[in-house]
Scaffold this active site. Structure first.
Site, PDB file in Angstrom:
ATOM      1  N   SER A  11      -2.606  -3.554  -5.832  1.00  0.00           N
ATOM      2  CA  SER A  11      -3.776  -3.013  -6.532  1.00  0.00           C
ATOM      3  C   SER A  11      -4.767  -4.133  -6.817  1.00  0.00           C
ATOM      4  O   SER A  11      -4.453  -5.072  -7.560  1.00  0.00           O
ATOM      5  CB  SER A  11      -3.355  -2.393  -7.867  1.00  0.00           C
ATOM      6  OG  SER A  11      -4.504  -2.242  -8.680  1.00  0.00           O
ATOM      7  N   HIS A  34      -4.705  -0.852  -2.456  1.00  0.00           N
ATOM      8  CA  HIS A  34      -4.895   0.147  -3.509  1.00  0.00           C
ATOM      9  C   HIS A  34      -6.126  -0.226  -4.312  1.00  0.00           C
ATOM     10  O   HIS A  34      -6.203  -1.326  -4.882  1.00  0.00           O
ATOM     11  CB  HIS A  34      -3.658   0.186  -4.415  1.00  0.00           C
ATOM     12  CG  HIS A  34      -3.661   1.313  -5.405  1.00  0.00           C
ATOM     13  ND1 HIS A  34      -3.364   2.621  -5.063  1.00  0.00           N
ATOM     14  CD2 HIS A  34      -3.926   1.334  -6.731  1.00  0.00           C
ATOM     15  CE1 HIS A  34      -3.444   3.386  -6.135  1.00  0.00           C
ATOM     16  NE2 HIS A  34      -3.785   2.634  -7.158  1.00  0.00           N
ATOM     17  N   ASP A  36      -8.513   0.759  -7.328  1.00  0.00           N
ATOM     18  CA  ASP A  36      -8.531   1.563  -8.558  1.00  0.00           C
ATOM     19  C   ASP A  36      -9.947   1.780  -9.057  1.00  0.00           C
ATOM     20  O   ASP A  36     -10.607   0.826  -9.468  1.00  0.00           O
ATOM     21  CB  ASP A  36      -7.731   0.839  -9.647  1.00  0.00           C
ATOM     22  CG  ASP A  36      -6.241   1.006  -9.463  1.00  0.00           C
ATOM     23  OD1 ASP A  36      -5.511   0.005  -9.556  1.00  0.00           O
ATOM     24  OD2 ASP A  36      -5.815   2.144  -9.205  1.00  0.00           O
ATOM     25  N   MET A  38     -12.230   3.377 -11.868  1.00  0.00           N
ATOM     26  CA  MET A  38     -12.145   3.881 -13.245  1.00  0.00           C
ATOM     27  C   MET A  38     -13.554   4.089 -13.777  1.00  0.00           C
ATOM     28  O   MET A  38     -14.414   3.221 -13.625  1.00  0.00           O
ATOM     29  CB  MET A  38     -11.419   2.864 -14.128  1.00  0.00           C
ATOM     30  CG  MET A  38     -10.004   2.612 -13.701  1.00  0.00           C
ATOM     31  SD  MET A  38      -9.236   1.406 -14.807  1.00  0.00           S
ATOM     32  CE  MET A  38      -7.667   1.219 -13.974  1.00  0.00           C
ATOM     33  N   HIS A  67      -7.850   5.229  -5.371  1.00  0.00           N
ATOM     34  CA  HIS A  67      -7.302   5.986  -6.509  1.00  0.00           C
ATOM     35  C   HIS A  67      -8.437   6.284  -7.474  1.00  0.00           C
ATOM     36  O   HIS A  67      -8.891   5.401  -8.195  1.00  0.00           O
ATOM     37  CB  HIS A  67      -6.206   5.124  -7.160  1.00  0.00           C
ATOM     38  CG  HIS A  67      -5.575   5.750  -8.368  1.00  0.00           C
ATOM     39  ND1 HIS A  67      -4.778   5.036  -9.220  1.00  0.00           N
ATOM     40  CD2 HIS A  67      -5.613   7.009  -8.860  1.00  0.00           C
ATOM     41  CE1 HIS A  67      -4.349   5.825 -10.196  1.00  0.00           C
ATOM     42  NE2 HIS A  67      -4.852   7.040  -9.991  1.00  0.00           N
ATOM     43  N   MET A  69      -9.752   7.469 -10.667  1.00  0.00           N
ATOM     44  CA  MET A  69      -9.477   7.827 -12.057  1.00  0.00           C
ATOM     45  C   MET A  69     -10.824   8.144 -12.707  1.00  0.00           C
ATOM     46  O   MET A  69     -11.378   7.369 -13.503  1.00  0.00           O
ATOM     47  CB  MET A  69      -8.760   6.670 -12.767  1.00  0.00           C
ATOM     48  CG  MET A  69      -7.337   6.492 -12.273  1.00  0.00           C
ATOM     49  SD  MET A  69      -6.632   4.916 -12.735  1.00  0.00           S
ATOM     50  CE  MET A  69      -7.271   3.895 -11.413  1.00  0.00           C
ATOM     51  N   MET A 138       1.971   8.512 -11.661  1.00  0.00           N
ATOM     52  CA  MET A 138       1.627   7.401 -12.551  1.00  0.00           C
ATOM     53  C   MET A 138       2.850   7.071 -13.392  1.00  0.00           C
ATOM     54  O   MET A 138       3.421   7.954 -14.039  1.00  0.00           O
ATOM     55  CB  MET A 138       0.451   7.785 -13.446  1.00  0.00           C
ATOM     56  CG  MET A 138      -0.875   7.964 -12.727  1.00  0.00           C
ATOM     57  SD  MET A 138      -1.365   6.540 -11.740  1.00  0.00           S
ATOM     58  CE  MET A 138      -1.553   5.305 -13.027  1.00  0.00           C
ATOM     59  N   GLY A 143      -5.453   3.048 -16.738  1.00  0.00           N
ATOM     60  CA  GLY A 143      -6.532   2.315 -17.418  1.00  0.00           C
ATOM     61  C   GLY A 143      -6.447   0.816 -17.246  1.00  0.00           C
ATOM     62  O   GLY A 143      -7.467   0.128 -17.209  1.00  0.00           O
ATOM     63  N   GLY A 145      -4.035  -2.784 -15.613  1.00  0.00           N
ATOM     64  CA  GLY A 145      -2.881  -3.381 -14.935  1.00  0.00           C
ATOM     65  C   GLY A 145      -2.008  -4.053 -15.990  1.00  0.00           C
ATOM     66  O   GLY A 145      -2.399  -4.183 -17.153  1.00  0.00           O
ATOM     67  N   GLY A 146      -0.807  -4.455 -15.591  1.00  0.00           N
ATOM     68  CA  GLY A 146       0.069  -5.235 -16.464  1.00  0.00           C
ATOM     69  C   GLY A 146       0.780  -4.455 -17.550  1.00  0.00           C
ATOM     70  O   GLY A 146       1.349  -5.036 -18.480  1.00  0.00           O
ATOM     71  N   ASP A 176       2.772   4.262  -9.276  1.00  0.00           N
ATOM     72  CA  ASP A 176       1.690   3.358  -9.674  1.00  0.00           C
ATOM     73  C   ASP A 176       1.784   2.982 -11.143  1.00  0.00           C
ATOM     74  O   ASP A 176       1.580   3.818 -12.017  1.00  0.00           O
ATOM     75  CB  ASP A 176       0.364   4.091  -9.402  1.00  0.00           C
ATOM     76  CG  ASP A 176      -0.841   3.207  -9.602  1.00  0.00           C
ATOM     77  OD1 ASP A 176      -1.957   3.727  -9.456  1.00  0.00           O
ATOM     78  OD2 ASP A 176      -0.673   2.012  -9.907  1.00  0.00           O
ATOM     79  N   GLY A 177       2.158   1.692 -11.352  1.00  0.00           N
ATOM     80  CA  GLY A 177       2.130   1.216 -12.735  1.00  0.00           C
ATOM     81  C   GLY A 177       3.432   0.556 -13.147  1.00  0.00           C
ATOM     82  O   GLY A 177       4.464   1.221 -13.200  1.00  0.00           O
ATOM     83  N   GLY A 178       3.373  -0.744 -13.418  1.00  0.00           N
ATOM     84  CA  GLY A 178       4.546  -1.460 -13.928  1.00  0.00           C
ATOM     85  C   GLY A 178       5.623  -1.691 -12.899  1.00  0.00           C
ATOM     86  O   GLY A 178       6.803  -1.884 -13.229  1.00  0.00           O
ATOM     87  N   GLY A 198       0.129  -4.333  -8.976  1.00  0.00           N
ATOM     88  CA  GLY A 198      -1.022  -5.201  -9.254  1.00  0.00           C
ATOM     89  C   GLY A 198      -0.541  -6.540  -9.793  1.00  0.00           C
ATOM     90  O   GLY A 198      -0.505  -7.559  -9.081  1.00  0.00           O
ATOM     91  N   SER A 199      -0.089  -6.519 -11.051  1.00  0.00           N
ATOM     92  CA  SER A 199       0.288  -7.794 -11.697  1.00  0.00           C
ATOM     93  C   SER A 199       1.510  -8.424 -11.031  1.00  0.00           C
ATOM     94  O   SER A 199       1.681  -9.643 -11.073  1.00  0.00           O
ATOM     95  CB  SER A 199       0.544  -7.566 -13.191  1.00  0.00           C
ATOM     96  OG  SER A 199       1.388  -6.447 -13.359  1.00  0.00           O
ATOM     97  N   ALA A 200       2.350  -7.607 -10.378  1.00  0.00           N
ATOM     98  CA  ALA A 200       3.533  -8.191  -9.704  1.00  0.00           C
ATOM     99  C   ALA A 200       3.152  -8.877  -8.400  1.00  0.00           C
ATOM    100  O   ALA A 200       3.941  -9.628  -7.830  1.00  0.00           O
ATOM    101  CB  ALA A 200       4.570  -7.094  -9.438  1.00  0.00           C
TER     102      ALA A 200
HETATM  103  C1  DX5 Z   1      -3.636   1.680 -13.640  1.00  0.00           C
HETATM  104  C2  DX5 Z   1      -3.853   1.598 -12.132  1.00  0.00           C
HETATM  105  C3  DX5 Z   1      -2.738   0.851 -11.453  1.00  0.00           C
HETATM  106  C4  DX5 Z   1      -2.611  -0.593 -11.925  1.00  0.00           C
HETATM  107  C5  DX5 Z   1      -1.297  -1.164 -11.460  1.00  0.00           C
HETATM  108  O1  DX5 Z   1      -4.501   2.617 -14.200  1.00  0.00           O
HETATM  109  O2  DX5 Z   1      -3.937   2.877 -11.561  1.00  0.00           O
HETATM  110  O3  DX5 Z   1      -2.943   0.887 -10.040  1.00  0.00           O
HETATM  111  O4  DX5 Z   1      -3.669  -1.358 -11.392  1.00  0.00           O
HETATM  112  O5  DX5 Z   1      -1.158  -2.442 -12.040  1.00  0.00           O
HETATM  113  P1  DX5 Z   1       0.308  -2.974 -12.426  1.00  0.00           P
HETATM  114  O6  DX5 Z   1       1.090  -2.984 -11.125  1.00  0.00           O
HETATM  115  O7  DX5 Z   1       0.065  -4.357 -12.959  1.00  0.00           O
HETATM  116  O8  DX5 Z   1       0.877  -2.024 -13.427  1.00  0.00           O
HETATM  117 ZN    ZN Z   2      -3.933   2.946  -9.257  1.00  0.00          ZN
END
Ligand code: DX5
Ligand code: ZN
Length: 225
Positions: A11, A34, A36, A38, A67, A69, A138, A143, A145-146, A176-178, A198-200
């Site tokens: 991401s 990916h 994002d 928003m 994606h 959002m 999700m 909203g 990352g991390g 998607d997420g964590g 994302g953060s990983a």
């Molecule tokens: C959150 C996004 C995710 C996010 C993932 O709203 O849709 O794609 O960027 O980031 P990590 O992998 O760090 O949770």
């Molecule tokens: Zn996403």
């Protein structure tokens, strides 16, 4: 040896925006990018529009996994199709005409995905599951990352995989997420095949992170969690 693939979708939300070109090069061995989007209304955060996507389109060969959002997917989908999206995923919670949006995405030759927030039940998919190419679960509240992975989504993923078997369909199941190398094996064992991270990914050695995530995820193939 399983022939199935695990797809890694970094991401870009977590990338260093001051070095975006280098970041894209660092993740060139991933499977999807990916992206994002928003709008600060559907999510408590603002991110990217179409201008950045158009530049990214020219700078990577990775399929663009967009994606949305946003609260107005019916209006926004054409913008992101024009900007070069390969997959456009919108949120069930943000629309009233899902079938029309799926047809809109397909008419442009792109793949249609539908995303569910953590608390949204799977039965919302009853009449669209056969139409979509991708379902995004999700595993954080959208909203940022991390954030921390919500463990209850593992059961939701198993239930979704069963629902797909009952429908006789095989959309890409994405989460998607964590997501990180410690939970990805169990996530794949629950039926997921596309892993947004994302953060990983965007810290330290990006390329190595992609490889390690894929290898850890592949250990979940053929297992049922
Ligand atoms: C959150 C996004 C995710 C996010 C993932 O709203 O849709 O794609 O960027 O980031 P990590 O992998 O760090 O949770
Ligand atoms: Zn996403």
């Amino acid at each position: 040896m399983s022939l199935e693939k695990v797809l890694i979708a970094p991401s870009i939300l977590s990338a260093d925006r001051m070095r975006l070109g280098e970041e894209l090069d660092a993740i060139k061995d991933a499977d999807l990018l990916h992206y994002d989007v928003m709008d600060g209304h559907f999510t408590p955060n603002l991110s990217f529009g179409t201008d950045t996507l158009k530049q990214i389109r020219k700078a990577t060969n990775l399929p663009l996994d967009v994606h949305l959002m946003v609260s107005n997917p019916e209006e926004a989908v054409p913008w992101f199709l024009d900007a070069g999206s390969d997959i456009v995923t919108f949120h069930w919670e943000a629309q009233t005409h899902a079938d029309r949006i799926i047809n809109l995405i397909h008419s442009a030759g792109a793949k249609a995905g539908i995303a569910l927030n953590p608390a949204t039940p799977l039965n919302t998919l009853d009449y669209v599951l056969d139409e979509v190419d991708l379902v995004l679960l999700m595993s954080v509240n959208p909203g940022y990352g991390g954030q921390k992975f919500i463990p209850g989504i593992l059961q939701k993923s198993r239930d979704l995989a069963r629902m797909c078997r009952e429908h006789g369909v095989n959309p890409i199941l994405e989460i998607d997420g964590g997501i990180n190398k410690d939970n990805v094996q169990e996530v794949v064992a629950s039926g997921i095949r596309a892993l947004v991270a994302g953060s990983a990914v965007f810290k330290g050695d990006r390329a190595a992170n992609v490889t390690e995530l894929r290898q850890a995820g592949e250990r979940g193939l053929g297992k049922s969690a």
